[in-house]
Scaffold this motif. Structure first.
Motif, PDB file in Angstrom:
ATOM      1  N   CYS A  44      16.411 -53.409 -40.534  1.00 28.63           N
ATOM      2  CA  CYS A  44      16.609 -52.491 -39.350  1.00 28.63           C
ATOM      3  C   CYS A  44      17.019 -51.144 -39.705  1.00 28.63           C
ATOM      4  O   CYS A  44      16.247 -50.401 -40.424  1.00 28.63           O
ATOM      5  CB  CYS A  44      17.678 -53.109 -38.224  1.00 28.63           C
ATOM      6  SG  CYS A  44      17.268 -52.400 -36.711  1.00 28.63           S
ATOM      7  N   HIS A  71      12.571 -49.538 -28.407  1.00 33.20           N
ATOM      8  CA  HIS A  71      11.567 -50.462 -28.470  1.00 33.20           C
ATOM      9  C   HIS A  71      12.342 -51.695 -28.781  1.00 33.20           C
ATOM     10  O   HIS A  71      12.896 -52.012 -29.828  1.00 33.20           O
ATOM     11  CB  HIS A  71      10.583 -50.312 -29.657  1.00 33.20           C
ATOM     12  CG  HIS A  71       9.743 -51.406 -30.129  1.00 33.20           C
ATOM     13  ND1 HIS A  71       9.258 -51.655 -31.436  1.00 33.20           N
ATOM     14  CD2 HIS A  71       9.235 -52.387 -29.458  1.00 33.20           C
ATOM     15  CE1 HIS A  71       8.546 -52.659 -31.731  1.00 33.20           C
ATOM     16  NE2 HIS A  71       8.551 -53.188 -30.342  1.00 33.20           N
ATOM     17  N   TYR A  93      11.185 -60.114 -34.207  1.00 33.85           N
ATOM     18  CA  TYR A  93      12.058 -59.254 -33.020  1.00 33.85           C
ATOM     19  C   TYR A  93      12.633 -57.999 -33.492  1.00 33.85           C
ATOM     20  O   TYR A  93      13.246 -57.675 -34.399  1.00 33.85           O
ATOM     21  CB  TYR A  93      13.218 -60.240 -32.576  1.00 33.85           C
ATOM     22  CG  TYR A  93      14.240 -59.564 -31.636  1.00 33.85           C
ATOM     23  CD1 TYR A  93      13.620 -59.808 -30.117  1.00 33.85           C
ATOM     24  CD2 TYR A  93      15.452 -58.812 -31.757  1.00 33.85           C
ATOM     25  CE1 TYR A  93      14.566 -59.338 -29.107  1.00 33.85           C
ATOM     26  CE2 TYR A  93      16.275 -58.493 -30.668  1.00 33.85           C
ATOM     27  CZ  TYR A  93      15.552 -58.829 -29.379  1.00 33.85           C
ATOM     28  OH  TYR A  93      16.361 -58.197 -28.412  1.00 33.85           O
ATOM     29  N   PHE A  94      12.084 -56.989 -32.571  1.00 28.96           N
ATOM     30  CA  PHE A  94      12.720 -55.475 -32.824  1.00 28.96           C
ATOM     31  C   PHE A  94      13.594 -54.999 -31.973  1.00 28.96           C
ATOM     32  O   PHE A  94      13.694 -55.464 -30.771  1.00 28.96           O
ATOM     33  CB  PHE A  94      11.362 -54.580 -32.785  1.00 28.96           C
ATOM     34  CG  PHE A  94      10.140 -54.908 -33.806  1.00 28.96           C
ATOM     35  CD1 PHE A  94      10.290 -54.002 -34.858  1.00 28.96           C
ATOM     36  CD2 PHE A  94       9.185 -55.830 -33.706  1.00 28.96           C
ATOM     37  CE1 PHE A  94       9.174 -54.138 -35.985  1.00 28.96           C
ATOM     38  CE2 PHE A  94       8.274 -56.050 -34.733  1.00 28.96           C
ATOM     39  CZ  PHE A  94       8.216 -55.150 -35.606  1.00 28.96           C
ATOM     40  N   HIS A 134      14.777 -50.753 -31.868  1.00 26.11           N
ATOM     41  CA  HIS A 134      15.170 -49.339 -32.388  1.00 26.11           C
ATOM     42  C   HIS A 134      14.438 -48.366 -31.531  1.00 26.11           C
ATOM     43  O   HIS A 134      13.570 -48.701 -30.845  1.00 26.11           O
ATOM     44  CB  HIS A 134      14.231 -49.456 -33.780  1.00 26.11           C
ATOM     45  CG  HIS A 134      12.825 -49.829 -33.803  1.00 26.11           C
ATOM     46  ND1 HIS A 134      11.856 -48.864 -34.621  1.00 26.11           N
ATOM     47  CD2 HIS A 134      12.237 -50.659 -33.406  1.00 26.11           C
ATOM     48  CE1 HIS A 134      10.809 -49.425 -34.212  1.00 26.11           C
ATOM     49  NE2 HIS A 134      10.793 -50.415 -33.699  1.00 26.11           N
ATOM     50  N   HIS A 137      11.638 -44.721 -35.996  1.00 28.03           N
ATOM     51  CA  HIS A 137      10.686 -45.241 -36.868  1.00 28.03           C
ATOM     52  C   HIS A 137      10.348 -44.488 -38.290  1.00 28.03           C
ATOM     53  O   HIS A 137      10.771 -43.366 -38.474  1.00 28.03           O
ATOM     54  CB  HIS A 137       9.493 -45.580 -36.187  1.00 28.03           C
ATOM     55  CG  HIS A 137       8.564 -44.531 -36.134  1.00 28.03           C
ATOM     56  ND1 HIS A 137       7.445 -43.924 -36.877  1.00 28.03           N
ATOM     57  CD2 HIS A 137       8.734 -43.250 -35.061  1.00 28.03           C
ATOM     58  CE1 HIS A 137       7.050 -42.970 -36.329  1.00 28.03           C
ATOM     59  NE2 HIS A 137       8.127 -42.431 -35.371  1.00 28.03           N
ATOM     60  N   THR A 197       3.646 -52.883 -36.733  1.00 24.04           N
ATOM     61  CA  THR A 197       3.481 -53.507 -35.475  1.00 24.04           C
ATOM     62  C   THR A 197       3.005 -52.353 -34.557  1.00 24.04           C
ATOM     63  O   THR A 197       2.866 -51.150 -34.765  1.00 24.04           O
ATOM     64  CB  THR A 197       4.872 -53.929 -34.915  1.00 24.04           C
ATOM     65  OG1 THR A 197       4.820 -54.778 -33.819  1.00 24.04           O
ATOM     66  CG2 THR A 197       5.822 -52.597 -34.668  1.00 24.04           C
ATOM     67  N   ALA A 247       6.622 -51.868 -40.020  1.00 24.49           N
ATOM     68  CA  ALA A 247       7.356 -52.748 -39.842  1.00 24.49           C
ATOM     69  C   ALA A 247       7.918 -53.385 -41.328  1.00 24.49           C
ATOM     70  O   ALA A 247       9.326 -53.707 -41.227  1.00 24.49           O
ATOM     71  CB  ALA A 247       6.607 -53.963 -39.130  1.00 24.49           C
ATOM     72  N   GLN A 276      11.855 -53.456 -40.521  1.00 25.78           N
ATOM     73  CA  GLN A 276      12.377 -52.814 -39.457  1.00 25.78           C
ATOM     74  C   GLN A 276      13.019 -53.791 -38.344  1.00 25.78           C
ATOM     75  O   GLN A 276      14.121 -53.352 -37.421  1.00 25.78           O
ATOM     76  CB  GLN A 276      11.271 -52.094 -38.826  1.00 25.78           C
ATOM     77  CG  GLN A 276      11.687 -51.176 -37.453  1.00 25.78           C
ATOM     78  CD  GLN A 276      12.965 -50.102 -37.787  1.00 25.78           C
ATOM     79  OE1 GLN A 276      12.752 -49.158 -38.723  1.00 25.78           O
ATOM     80  NE2 GLN A 276      14.041 -50.415 -37.619  1.00 25.78           N
ATOM     81  N   PHE A 277      12.373 -54.850 -38.159  1.00 24.79           N
ATOM     82  CA  PHE A 277      12.901 -56.033 -37.321  1.00 24.79           C
ATOM     83  C   PHE A 277      13.933 -56.626 -38.090  1.00 24.79           C
ATOM     84  O   PHE A 277      14.290 -56.490 -39.246  1.00 24.79           O
ATOM     85  CB  PHE A 277      11.589 -56.913 -36.985  1.00 24.79           C
ATOM     86  CG  PHE A 277      10.998 -57.461 -38.276  1.00 24.79           C
ATOM     87  CD1 PHE A 277      11.295 -58.618 -38.891  1.00 24.79           C
ATOM     88  CD2 PHE A 277      10.050 -56.701 -38.927  1.00 24.79           C
ATOM     89  CE1 PHE A 277      10.815 -59.330 -39.823  1.00 24.79           C
ATOM     90  CE2 PHE A 277       9.387 -57.315 -39.947  1.00 24.79           C
ATOM     91  CZ  PHE A 277       9.730 -58.457 -40.772  1.00 24.79           C
ATOM     92  N   HIS A 278      14.587 -57.667 -37.028  1.00 27.63           N
ATOM     93  CA  HIS A 278      15.691 -58.667 -37.698  1.00 27.63           C
ATOM     94  C   HIS A 278      14.891 -59.882 -37.876  1.00 27.63           C
ATOM     95  O   HIS A 278      14.765 -60.608 -37.135  1.00 27.63           O
ATOM     96  CB  HIS A 278      16.483 -58.728 -36.341  1.00 27.63           C
ATOM     97  CG  HIS A 278      17.371 -57.396 -36.254  1.00 27.63           C
ATOM     98  ND1 HIS A 278      18.517 -57.257 -37.042  1.00 27.63           N
ATOM     99  CD2 HIS A 278      17.435 -56.524 -35.478  1.00 27.63           C
ATOM    100  CE1 HIS A 278      19.111 -56.020 -36.512  1.00 27.63           C
ATOM    101  NE2 HIS A 278      18.217 -55.566 -35.615  1.00 27.63           N
ATOM    102  N   SER A 327      14.270 -63.658 -35.668  1.00 28.58           N
ATOM    103  CA  SER A 327      12.842 -63.503 -35.492  1.00 28.58           C
ATOM    104  C   SER A 327      12.199 -64.930 -35.765  1.00 28.58           C
ATOM    105  O   SER A 327      10.843 -65.049 -36.193  1.00 28.58           O
ATOM    106  CB  SER A 327      11.950 -62.462 -36.456  1.00 28.58           C
ATOM    107  OG  SER A 327      12.474 -61.393 -36.067  1.00 28.58           O
TER     108      SER A 327
END
Length: 200
Positions: A79, A116, A140-141, A143, A146, A159, A167, A178-180, A184
Motif C-alpha cells: 500500500c 479507491h 482489496y484496495f 488508496h 497511485h 487494476t 497494482a 498497492q493493495f493489501h 485480499s
C-alpha cells in the motif's frame, strides 16, 4: 526470518497474523541490527507519504532499508509502503521517497469515488515468478494516490478503476503491492506466500 518494519504507520496486526497463518517466521521491529539480520523485509504503510518518510527518517530506518535492498535483500512494500519505494510523491506537497524505483506518486483523478476502496480485479501484465501457478482475481484496495512508474516494465500487474492503475511492481528483489495482500482473500495470501518463499 521476515522483518516487518515498524515505523508507526503500518497495519501490523493483520499482516503479522497473515504471515503466522502461512507459517512464516517474522519479527515486528524498528531495530537496525534486527533488520540487517533478517532474510527479507516488508514495509507496510497507511496514511500520508510525507508523514511516513518523516517517521522513517527520524527513526533512522531510511538508510538501512535502502542499503539492504540495494544489496539484494528481498523487500516488499504494501500500500503506502509500495509508494515509498519510488522517487517521490505529490501528496500534500512534494516529498522524496526511498528512490529504489523510478517514478512518482500522483493523486487519483477519476469520475468515481476517491479513495479507491474495495475489491478490484488484478490483471497480470508480465510473466513473473510471483505469479507462478496463480490466476488473476480480485484483491482489496484502499488508496487515494497511485504510482506512475518511469519504467513500464516494472509494472507487472494493474487494476482498472475508470483507468488502469499500477497494482504490483517488481524489479529484481524489490516488490510493491498497492493493495493489501493480507486482506485480499486467497489470491492475496498466495501472493504474500510467494514473496515469503522467495519466488521473486
Amino acid at each position: 526470518m521476515i522483518a516487518i518494519i515498524d515505523y508507526g504507520m503500518g497495519n501490523l496486526y493483520s499482516l503479522s497474523q497473515a504471515l503466522q497463518r502461512l507459517d512464516h517466521e517474522y519479527v515486528i521491529t524498528d531495530d537496525v541490527e534486527t533488520i540487517q539480520k533478517a532474510d527479507k523485509m516488508i514495509l507496510p504503510g497507511v496514511g500520508a507519504f510525507g508523514d511516513a518518510m518523516r517517521e522513517l527518517n527520524q527513526r533512522g530506518l531510511t538508510k538501512i532499508i535502502f542499503e539492504e535492498a540495494i544489496a539484494g535483500k528481498p523487500l516488499l512494500g504494501i500500500c503506502l509502503g509500495m509508494q515509498l519505494l519510488f522517487t517521490g510523491s505529490d501528496e500534500h506537497g512534494y516529498y522524496s521517497g526511498l528512490n529504489l524505483l523510478a517514478g512518482h506518486v500522483k493523486e487519483i483523478k477519476v469520475d468515481l469515488p476517491v479513495p479507491h476502496m474495495g475489491w478490484n480485479w488484478l490483471s497480470f501484465r508480465h510473466p513473473h515468478p510471483l505469479f507462478r501457478s496463480l490466476e488473476e482475481g480480485h484483491v482489496y484496495f484502499v488508496h487515494s494516490y497511485h504510482v506512475q512508474a518511469s519504467n513500464t516494465e516494472d509494472v507487472i500487474a494493474t487494476t482498472d478503476y475508470s483507468q488502469d492503475f499500477t497494482a504490483i511492481v517488481a524489479r529484481k528483489n524489490i516488490i510493491g503491492m498497492q493493495f493489501h495482500p493480507e486482506k485480499s482473500g486467497p489470491l492475496g495470501m498466495q501472493l504474500l506466500h510467494q514473496f515469503a518463499e522467495g519466488r521473486i
